[in-house]
Design a protein around this motif. Structure first.
Motif, short mmCIF file in Angstrom:
data_model
loop_
_atom_site.label_atom_id
_atom_site.label_comp_id
_atom_site.label_asym_id
_atom_site.label_seq_id
_atom_site.Cartn_x
_atom_site.Cartn_y
_atom_site.Cartn_z
N THR A 154 0.81 -1.23 0.00
CA THR A 154 0.00 0.00 0.00
C THR A 154 0.84 1.27 0.00
O THR A 154 0.30 2.37 -0.01
CB THR A 154 -0.94 0.02 1.22
N ASN A 155 2.16 1.12 0.00
CA ASN A 155 3.06 2.28 -0.03
C ASN A 155 3.48 2.53 -1.48
O ASN A 155 4.07 1.65 -2.10
CB ASN A 155 4.27 2.03 0.86
N GLU A 156 3.18 3.72 -2.01
CA GLU A 156 3.47 4.01 -3.41
C GLU A 156 4.95 3.90 -3.72
O GLU A 156 5.34 3.33 -4.75
CB GLU A 156 2.96 5.40 -3.77
N ARG A 157 5.80 4.42 -2.84
CA ARG A 157 7.24 4.37 -3.09
C ARG A 157 7.73 2.92 -3.13
O ARG A 157 8.54 2.56 -4.00
CB ARG A 157 7.99 5.13 -1.99
N GLN A 158 7.23 2.09 -2.22
CA GLN A 158 7.62 0.68 -2.20
C GLN A 158 7.12 -0.03 -3.47
O GLN A 158 7.84 -0.85 -4.05
CB GLN A 158 7.06 -0.01 -0.96
N LEU A 159 5.91 0.30 -3.89
CA LEU A 159 5.36 -0.31 -5.10
C LEU A 159 6.20 0.06 -6.31
O LEU A 159 6.58 -0.81 -7.11
CB LEU A 159 3.92 0.17 -5.31
N PHE A 160 6.53 1.35 -6.46
CA PHE A 160 7.33 1.79 -7.60
C PHE A 160 8.72 1.16 -7.56
O PHE A 160 9.29 0.83 -8.61
CB PHE A 160 7.45 3.31 -7.61
N SER A 161 9.28 1.01 -6.36
CA SER A 161 10.59 0.40 -6.23
C SER A 161 10.57 -1.05 -6.72
O SER A 161 11.49 -1.50 -7.42
CB SER A 161 11.06 0.46 -4.77
N ARG A 162 9.50 -1.76 -6.38
CA ARG A 162 9.37 -3.14 -6.83
C ARG A 162 9.19 -3.22 -8.34
O ARG A 162 9.73 -4.10 -9.00
CB ARG A 162 8.20 -3.82 -6.12
N LEU A 163 8.41 -2.29 -8.88
CA LEU A 163 8.21 -2.28 -10.32
C LEU A 163 9.52 -1.99 -11.05
O LEU A 163 9.83 -2.61 -12.07
CB LEU A 163 7.15 -1.23 -10.70
N ASP A 164 10.29 -1.05 -10.54
CA ASP A 164 11.56 -0.69 -11.18
C ASP A 164 12.56 -1.85 -11.12
O ASP A 164 13.42 -1.97 -12.00
CB ASP A 164 12.17 0.54 -10.51
N ALA A 165 12.45 -2.66 -10.08
CA ALA A 165 13.38 -3.79 -9.92
C ALA A 165 12.93 -5.03 -10.70
O ALA A 165 13.67 -6.01 -10.76
CB ALA A 165 13.52 -4.13 -8.44
N GLN A 166 11.75 -4.98 -11.29
CA GLN A 166 11.20 -6.13 -12.00
C GLN A 166 11.89 -6.30 -13.36
O GLN A 166 11.76 -5.44 -14.23
CB GLN A 166 9.69 -5.94 -12.22
N PRO A 167 12.61 -7.41 -13.57
CA PRO A 167 13.23 -7.63 -14.88
C PRO A 167 12.15 -7.78 -15.96
O PRO A 167 11.12 -8.42 -15.73
CB PRO A 167 14.00 -8.94 -14.70
N ALA A 168 12.39 -7.20 -17.14
CA ALA A 168 11.39 -7.21 -18.21
C ALA A 168 11.06 -8.61 -18.68
O ALA A 168 9.96 -8.87 -19.15
CB ALA A 168 11.89 -6.37 -19.38
N THR A 169 12.01 -9.54 -18.54
CA THR A 169 11.80 -10.89 -19.06
C THR A 169 11.28 -11.86 -18.01
O THR A 169 11.07 -13.04 -18.30
CB THR A 169 13.12 -11.45 -19.62
N VAL A 170 11.06 -11.39 -16.78
CA VAL A 170 10.60 -12.26 -15.70
C VAL A 170 9.12 -11.98 -15.41
O VAL A 170 8.73 -10.81 -15.27
CB VAL A 170 11.43 -12.03 -14.41
N PRO A 171 8.27 -13.01 -15.34
CA PRO A 171 6.85 -12.78 -15.06
C PRO A 171 6.62 -12.04 -13.76
O PRO A 171 7.33 -12.25 -12.76
CB PRO A 171 6.28 -14.20 -15.00
#
Length: 252
Positions: A176-193
């Motif tokens: 529920t924390n926007e900064r934490q959510l964005f951090s996880r999205l930024d760390a998500q490799p494009a080729t990993v589900p």
């Protein structure tokens, strides 16, 4: 809306597939694999699996002499009068086959006019669809499909979406924390589900892979009851490998 990055691997695969289809279409009497490779610029090692997929999906057919020609699916899609209906029917056929392969409900989601929309899905008695207990448009921060779509937007696009759809706690696992959510999205490799481990709904796990084609933002997702969570990663990998035919449909 601005895309966050260059088109993903799925799109690059589709670009090559379109080259192959264009080459086949230009040779009405059939064309050999050697000529396809030369005119499309694809090495045989990359061309072979594309041709296998296109034959499986009915876009090309192999003639008795070994040459390739336009298949029934490609011919049907070329008809203006039946294009939309043919495209939807072909996509549904592809999704149903994928559902049976992965043993899970599968979905195509698109980001259209600033909203998350499930545009088509395939489910069944043994592969139930996830219950939409909270509108998917308001749950992008929690669902695998929603996060996969948000991950294809830039920071301003994400903030705009979350300004219109406030982050809410849906389960004890929801971020529920926007900064934490964005951090996880930024760390998500494009080729990993992208995964959803009971973040949207207790009792359901999901995975999603991007289907980016040009300006279109989309994803292919699956859902499983939590008692089948041990199959999630293997199913997600299969989903990723079989995404090209679905991504192709977004380009027609």
């Amino acid at each position: 809306m601005v895309l966050k990055r260059e088109p993903t691997a799925s799109f690059h695969s589709v670009r090559y597939i379109l080259r192959v289809l264009e080459t086949v279409s230009q040779h009405g009497g059939g064309v050999t694999e050697t000529v396809i490779a030369r005119e499309s610029g694809l090495p045989p090692l990359h061309l072979a699996p594309i041709l296998r997929m296109l034959r499986r999906e009915g876009y090309v057919e192999r003639l008795p002499d070994g040459a390739y020609a336009a298949g029934a699916s490609l011919v049907l899609l070329g008809s203006d009068a039946t294009h939309r209906q043919a495209l939807e029917a072909k996509l549904q056929e592809t999704l149903s086959a994928l559902r049976d392969t992965v043993g899970a409900a599968v979905y195509v989601s698109r980001y259209i006019d600033g909203e998350v929309r499930v545009t088509q899905f395939a489910a069944g008695p043994r592969t139930p669809a996830v219950r939409e207990w909270v509108d998917f448009r308001s749950a992008a921060h929690a669902s695998a499909a929603g996060k996969c779509l948000l991950n294809q937007l830039d920071q301003n696009g994400r903030r705009d979406h979350l300004a219109r759809h406030k982050i809410a706690r849906l389960t004890s696992r929801t971020v529920t924390n926007e900064r934490q959510l964005f951090s996880r999205l930024d760390a998500q490799p494009a080729t990993v589900p992208v995964l959803d481990l009971q973040e949207y709904a207790v009792g359901t796990v999901c995975a999603a892979v991007p289907l980016s084609a040009g300006a279109a933002v989309g994803c292919l997702a699956l859902s499983l009851p939590v008692e089948h969570a041990h199959r999630l990663r293997a199913a997600a990998e299969t989903l990723n490998r079989r995404a090209a035919p679905v991504a192709l449909s977004l380009t027609f």
